[in-house]
Design an enzyme around this catalytic site. Structure first.
Site, short mmCIF file in Angstrom:
data_model
loop_
_atom_site.label_atom_id
_atom_site.label_comp_id
_atom_site.label_asym_id
_atom_site.label_seq_id
_atom_site.Cartn_x
_atom_site.Cartn_y
_atom_site.Cartn_z
CG PHE B 39 -1.83 -1.19 1.31
CD1 PHE B 39 -3.12 -1.12 0.80
CD2 PHE B 39 -1.41 -2.38 1.87
CE1 PHE B 39 -3.97 -2.22 0.86
CE2 PHE B 39 -2.25 -3.49 1.94
CZ PHE B 39 -3.53 -3.40 1.43
CG LEU B 77 0.23 -0.32 5.79
CD1 LEU B 77 -0.23 0.35 7.07
CD2 LEU B 77 -0.86 -0.28 4.76
CB CYS B 78 5.04 3.03 1.92
SG CYS B 78 6.34 4.28 1.95
CB VAL B 79 7.55 3.40 7.16
CG1 VAL B 79 8.84 3.67 6.41
CG2 VAL B 79 7.59 4.08 8.51
CB CYS B 82 2.43 5.06 7.43
SG CYS B 82 1.65 3.59 6.82
#
Lengths: 118, 130
Positions: B39, B77-79, B82
């Protein structure tokens, strides 16, 4: 053979998408051979920013394009039709990409192992 | 075939996450594997545990959690995406001294390297744009 081809479609000014897409491409360059292909409004990323970047409330991530050779990224392409459409031939560019016709683009897609579209 | 999914659209605002969900289900039903669901951009917002859509609308977060649990999918998820958009797990909330975390169970926060790795080891990477 290019392992990862990153297709960049977002203009630079109105969202963070173009900047994040470039981040993804840089991450890709750390792991494999990559190429960049600017298409449509994505080609607008290549224009040298005219407004002071602070006025746009964003990072001047396009400065990073000039550093691409340092990341061993030498294959930077853009769609010739998009360049015509947006009148980019007379613009000051951050860097000069190799312009591709539609058949060239098809060949590039075929020659790339994986394509990531942003 | 082994797939990697690269999802970018915002939940509810865009149809990207529904399209990707349907695609993932179709893949798995046909016996294909999904190495990782990544994501990126606004798609990370799907992992906000505080989503409360109207009761007569489908809950996108729950739909992904269910699929992830049933097929043991890596929902990653991409940090950076996020942190920009306020999706924090406990350790990030602590690190940035925030009063709460909001990462929904079943999702994990990691880096862009996970997208690249998934792309390289999969037969196909399919992007679902904004």
């Amino acid at each position: 053979m290019t392992q990862l081809l990153f297709i960049l479609t977002h203009p630079p000014g109105n969202s963070v998408y173009a900047q994040e897409a470039f981040d993804a491409a840089l991450a890709g360059s750390a792991f494999s051979s990559i190429a960049l292909l600017f298409v449509g409004a994505g080609c607008l990323q290549l224009i040298e920013p005219k407004l002071p970047i602070e006025a746009q409330h964003r990072k001047n991530f396009q400065r990073g394009f000039k550093a691409l050779p340092d990341y061993d990224v030498h294959d930077v392409y853009a769609c010739e039709d998009s360049f015509n459409q947006f009148g980019l031939h007379d613009q000051a560019l951050v860097m000069q990409p190799t312009l591709l016709t539609q058949p060239d683009t098809s060949a590039l897609l075929k020659a790339s192992q994986h394509v990531l579209c942003f | 075939m082994n797939f990697a999914l690269n999802i970018q659209g915002s939940p509810y605002t865009s149809n990207s996450l529904w399209s990707a969900l349907n695609f993932a289900k179709a893949c798995l039903n046909e016996g294909h594997r999904i190495h990782r669901v990544f994501f990126y951009h606004d798609a990370v917002l799907v992992a906000n545990a505080l989503h409360a859509p109207p009761q007569d609308e489908r809950n996108l977060t729950t739909a992904w959690q269910t699929l992830g649990r049933d097929y043991e999918l890596d929902l990653c998820l991409c940090v950076a995406s996020c942190l920009r958009r306020g999706i924090l797990n406990d350790s990030e909330a602590q690190r940035f001294e925030k009063t709460a975390s909001n990462l929904a169970p079943g999702f994990n926060i990691s880096g862009l390297g996970q997208l690249i790795e998934a792309s390289l080891v999969s037969d196909r990477v399919v992007s679902f744009g904004i």
